[in-house]
Scaffold this motif. Structure first.
Motif, PDB file in Angstrom:
ATOM      1  N   SER A 153       0.818  -1.057  -0.013  1.00 20.85           N
ATOM      2  CA  SER A 153      -0.192   0.000  -0.151  1.00 20.85           C
ATOM      3  C   SER A 153       0.772   1.285  -0.116  1.00 20.85           C
ATOM      4  CB  SER A 153      -0.839  -0.109   1.263  1.00 20.85           C
ATOM      5  OG  SER A 153      -0.300   0.152   2.467  1.00 20.85           O
ATOM      6  N   VAL A 154       0.176   2.388  -0.284  1.00 20.73           N
ATOM      7  CA  VAL A 154       0.650   3.888  -0.423  1.00 20.73           C
ATOM      8  C   VAL A 154      -0.020   4.734   0.174  1.00 20.73           C
ATOM      9  CG1 VAL A 154       1.754   5.486  -2.015  1.00 20.73           C
ATOM     10  CG2 VAL A 154       2.166   3.076  -2.491  1.00 20.73           C
ATOM     11  N   GLY A 180     -11.077  11.837  -5.568  1.00 22.57           N
ATOM     12  CA  GLY A 180     -10.173  11.133  -4.967  1.00 22.57           C
ATOM     13  C   GLY A 180      -9.698  10.042  -5.761  1.00 22.57           C
ATOM     14  N   ILE A 181      -9.377   9.094  -5.360  1.00 18.11           N
ATOM     15  CA  ILE A 181      -8.878   7.629  -5.791  1.00 18.11           C
ATOM     16  C   ILE A 181     -10.049   6.574  -5.573  1.00 18.11           C
ATOM     17  CG2 ILE A 181      -6.882   6.156  -6.347  1.00 18.11           C
ATOM     18  CD1 ILE A 181      -5.007   8.349  -5.363  1.00 18.11           C
ATOM     19  N   THR A 182     -10.664   5.939  -6.553  1.00 22.07           N
ATOM     20  CA  THR A 182     -11.641   4.925  -6.189  1.00 22.07           C
ATOM     21  C   THR A 182     -11.461   3.864  -7.028  1.00 22.07           C
ATOM     22  OG1 THR A 182     -12.974   5.950  -7.594  1.00 22.07           O
ATOM     23  CG2 THR A 182     -13.314   6.612  -5.123  1.00 22.07           C
ATOM     24  N   PRO A 183     -11.683   2.455  -6.429  1.00 22.66           N
ATOM     25  CA  PRO A 183     -11.764   1.351  -7.416  1.00 22.66           C
ATOM     26  C   PRO A 183     -12.861   1.595  -8.419  1.00 22.66           C
ATOM     27  CG  PRO A 183     -11.433   0.613  -4.803  1.00 22.66           C
ATOM     28  CD  PRO A 183     -11.960   2.210  -5.009  1.00 22.66           C
ATOM     29  N   ASP A 209      -4.372   0.620  -1.791  1.00 26.87           N
ATOM     30  CA  ASP A 209      -3.941  -0.705  -1.711  1.00 26.87           C
ATOM     31  C   ASP A 209      -3.832  -1.381  -3.125  1.00 26.87           C
ATOM     32  OD1 ASP A 209      -4.444  -0.993   0.995  1.00 26.87           O
ATOM     33  OD2 ASP A 209      -6.653  -0.843   0.652  1.00 26.87           O
ATOM     34  N   MET A 210      -2.344  -2.020  -3.093  1.00 25.51           N
ATOM     35  CA  MET A 210      -1.826  -2.539  -4.372  1.00 25.51           C
ATOM     36  C   MET A 210      -2.441  -3.812  -4.680  1.00 25.51           C
ATOM     37  SD  MET A 210      -0.429   0.083  -5.855  1.00 25.51           S
ATOM     38  CE  MET A 210       0.255   1.916  -5.209  1.00 25.51           C
ATOM     39  N   HIS A 211      -2.864  -4.270  -5.704  1.00 31.85           N
ATOM     40  CA  HIS A 211      -3.075  -5.845  -6.038  1.00 31.85           C
ATOM     41  C   HIS A 211      -1.764  -6.516  -6.272  1.00 31.85           C
ATOM     42  CE1 HIS A 211      -4.501  -9.371  -8.559  1.00 31.85           C
ATOM     43  NE2 HIS A 211      -5.785  -8.716  -8.067  1.00 31.85           N
ATOM     44  N   PRO A 212      -1.741  -7.512  -5.640  1.00 33.71           N
ATOM     45  CA  PRO A 212      -0.692  -8.668  -5.768  1.00 33.71           C
ATOM     46  C   PRO A 212      -0.153  -8.766  -7.142  1.00 33.71           C
ATOM     47  CG  PRO A 212      -2.252  -9.992  -4.950  1.00 33.71           C
ATOM     48  CD  PRO A 212      -2.836  -8.342  -4.989  1.00 33.71           C
ATOM     49  N   ASP A 213      -0.858  -8.664  -8.145  1.00 33.22           N
ATOM     50  CA  ASP A 213      -0.544  -8.844  -9.552  1.00 33.22           C
ATOM     51  C   ASP A 213      -0.385  -7.476 -10.310  1.00 33.22           C
ATOM     52  OD1 ASP A 213      -0.836 -11.578  -8.987  1.00 33.22           O
ATOM     53  OD2 ASP A 213      -2.822 -11.816  -9.753  1.00 33.22           O
ATOM     54  N   VAL A 270       3.932   0.704   2.333  1.00 30.80           N
ATOM     55  CA  VAL A 270       4.016  -0.633   3.043  1.00 30.80           C
ATOM     56  C   VAL A 270       4.552  -1.683   2.397  1.00 30.80           C
ATOM     57  CG1 VAL A 270       2.642  -2.324   4.669  1.00 30.80           C
ATOM     58  CG2 VAL A 270       2.269   0.230   4.620  1.00 30.80           C
ATOM     59  N   LYS A 271       5.735  -2.320   2.398  1.00 31.93           N
ATOM     60  CA  LYS A 271       5.947  -3.316   1.572  1.00 31.93           C
ATOM     61  C   LYS A 271       5.684  -4.540   2.374  1.00 31.93           C
ATOM     62  CE  LYS A 271       9.919  -0.112   0.502  1.00 31.93           C
ATOM     63  NZ  LYS A 271      11.372  -0.148   0.379  1.00 31.93           N
ATOM     64  N   GLY A 272       6.038  -5.694   1.127  1.00 29.57           N
ATOM     65  CA  GLY A 272       6.036  -6.846   1.659  1.00 29.57           C
ATOM     66  C   GLY A 272       6.832  -7.587   2.482  1.00 29.57           C
ATOM     67  N   ALA A 273       6.723  -8.849   2.613  1.00 28.23           N
ATOM     68  CA  ALA A 273       7.843  -9.546   3.757  1.00 28.23           C
ATOM     69  C   ALA A 273       9.255  -9.542   3.048  1.00 28.23           C
ATOM     70  CB  ALA A 273       7.363 -10.905   4.007  1.00 28.23           C
ATOM     71  N   ARG A 274       9.207  -9.674   1.652  1.00 26.98           N
ATOM     72  CA  ARG A 274      10.469  -9.795   1.011  1.00 26.98           C
ATOM     73  C   ARG A 274      10.598  -8.599  -0.126  1.00 26.98           C
ATOM     74  NH1 ARG A 274      11.561 -16.109   0.022  1.00 26.98           N
ATOM     75  NH2 ARG A 274      11.206 -16.905   1.991  1.00 26.98           N
ATOM     76  N   GLN A 275      11.829  -8.192  -0.305  1.00 31.10           N
ATOM     77  CA  GLN A 275      11.981  -7.248  -1.543  1.00 31.10           C
ATOM     78  C   GLN A 275      11.952  -7.804  -2.858  1.00 31.10           C
ATOM     79  OE1 GLN A 275      15.300  -4.983  -1.171  1.00 31.10           O
ATOM     80  NE2 GLN A 275      14.532  -3.472   0.377  1.00 31.10           N
ATOM     81  N   SER A 276      11.510  -7.319  -3.661  1.00 37.42           N
ATOM     82  CA  SER A 276      11.623  -7.716  -5.135  1.00 37.42           C
ATOM     83  C   SER A 276      12.991  -7.918  -5.693  1.00 37.42           C
ATOM     84  CB  SER A 276      10.686  -6.789  -6.330  1.00 37.42           C
ATOM     85  OG  SER A 276      11.566  -5.682  -6.224  1.00 37.42           O
ATOM     86  N   ARG A 277      13.195  -8.877  -6.347  1.00 32.11           N
ATOM     87  CA  ARG A 277      14.562  -9.172  -6.813  1.00 32.11           C
ATOM     88  C   ARG A 277      15.130  -8.081  -8.062  1.00 32.11           C
ATOM     89  NH1 ARG A 277      15.324 -15.247  -8.329  1.00 32.11           N
ATOM     90  NH2 ARG A 277      13.933 -15.073  -9.754  1.00 32.11           N
TER      91      ARG A 277
END
Length: 241
Positions: free
Chosen positions: A11-12, A208-211, A39-43, A94-101
């Motif tokens: 998320s940002v 604003g920003i909406t889905p 909120d960012m989609h994981p894909d 807010v980042k995930g548990a691991r960084q992107s490679r």
């Protein structure tokens, strides 16, 4: 099993502790001022909206906050960068548990400099005689094909470089990488790219920003209406003149 810990960016938002002036750019843009939590989609996450709605401003700020060059490229780019808005200094990521490679930021208007960088570090022979020897769309498509699994990729209006057929090809590349734990955040006007099924579409406007659902986007509705009724729509446009 999620091998690489996607999503890499969850998320940002604007840091609530940030000292910001709502009367100065970019907070004069309604979608930036009222962005809340994105909120960012994981894909794949798409940013859509009219010109000037703030989607590219936010995407650029996210890229710079992630340590990517403002003019585009991977983290390894070390050269003077263009001036950017102060938004990146006020963002909370807010980042995930691991960084992107791997991570890249690509923007249509500065691709010339990115192509030059790739030819410098990769060598013209490795790049098939140099990316500058190819059309804009061919070189851009080659960069997409060289993206790696487990990466975080931010693309600003990639359709500017791609024909409709190459946009379909880009969808295939995106899908292959998503299946190999890549995450994309894309600002676009393309109804072709927006059709990607495993995605969130976020609309930037004065509220604003909406889905938004794909078929509810202005891009889909306007394109469909024009293609289905283009003689009438052209007549209306020209008669109004």
């Amino acid at each position: 099993m999620n091998l690489f810990g996607k999503p890499y960016l969850r998320s940002v938002s604007v840091d609530p502790r940030a000292d910001i002036d709502l009367d100065t750019y970019p907070f004069t843009i309604p979608a930036v001022r009222d962005m809340g939590v994105i909120d960012m989609h994981p894909d794949v996450t798409f940013f859509v909206g009219e010109n000037g709605a703030g989607k590219s401003t936010v995407l650029e700020a996210i890229a710079v906050a992630l340590g990517l060059p403002a003019e585009g490229g991977p983290r390894s780019v070390h050269r003077p960068q263009q001036e950017v808005s102060p938004l990146e200094r006020h963002l909370k990521l807010v980042k995930g548990a691991r960084q992107s490679r791997h991570a890249w930021f690509l923007r249509a208007e500065s691709m010339f400099n990115v192509f030059s960088y790739m030819d410098e570090v990769g060598g013209e022979r490795r790049n098939g005689g140099g990316l500058h020897r190819r059309s804009h769309g061919e070189a851009f498509a080659e960069l997409l094909q060289n993206f790696q699994p487990g990466g975080l990729y931010l693309l600003d209006e990639p359709e500017a470089a791609l024909s409709p057929n190459r946009q379909l090809g880009a969808l295939c590349i995106i899908d292959e990488l998503v299946k190999k734990d890549a995450q994309f955040i894309i600002a676009t006007h393309s109804p072709i790219l927006l059709a990607y099924p495993r995605a969130a579409i976020l609309s930037f406007d004065d509220t604003g920003i909406t889905p938004v659902a794909y078929q509810d986007t202005e891009h889909y509705a306007t394109t469909r209406d024009f293609l289905n009724h283009y003689p009438r729509r052209l007549q209306q446009l020209f008669d109004d003149e």
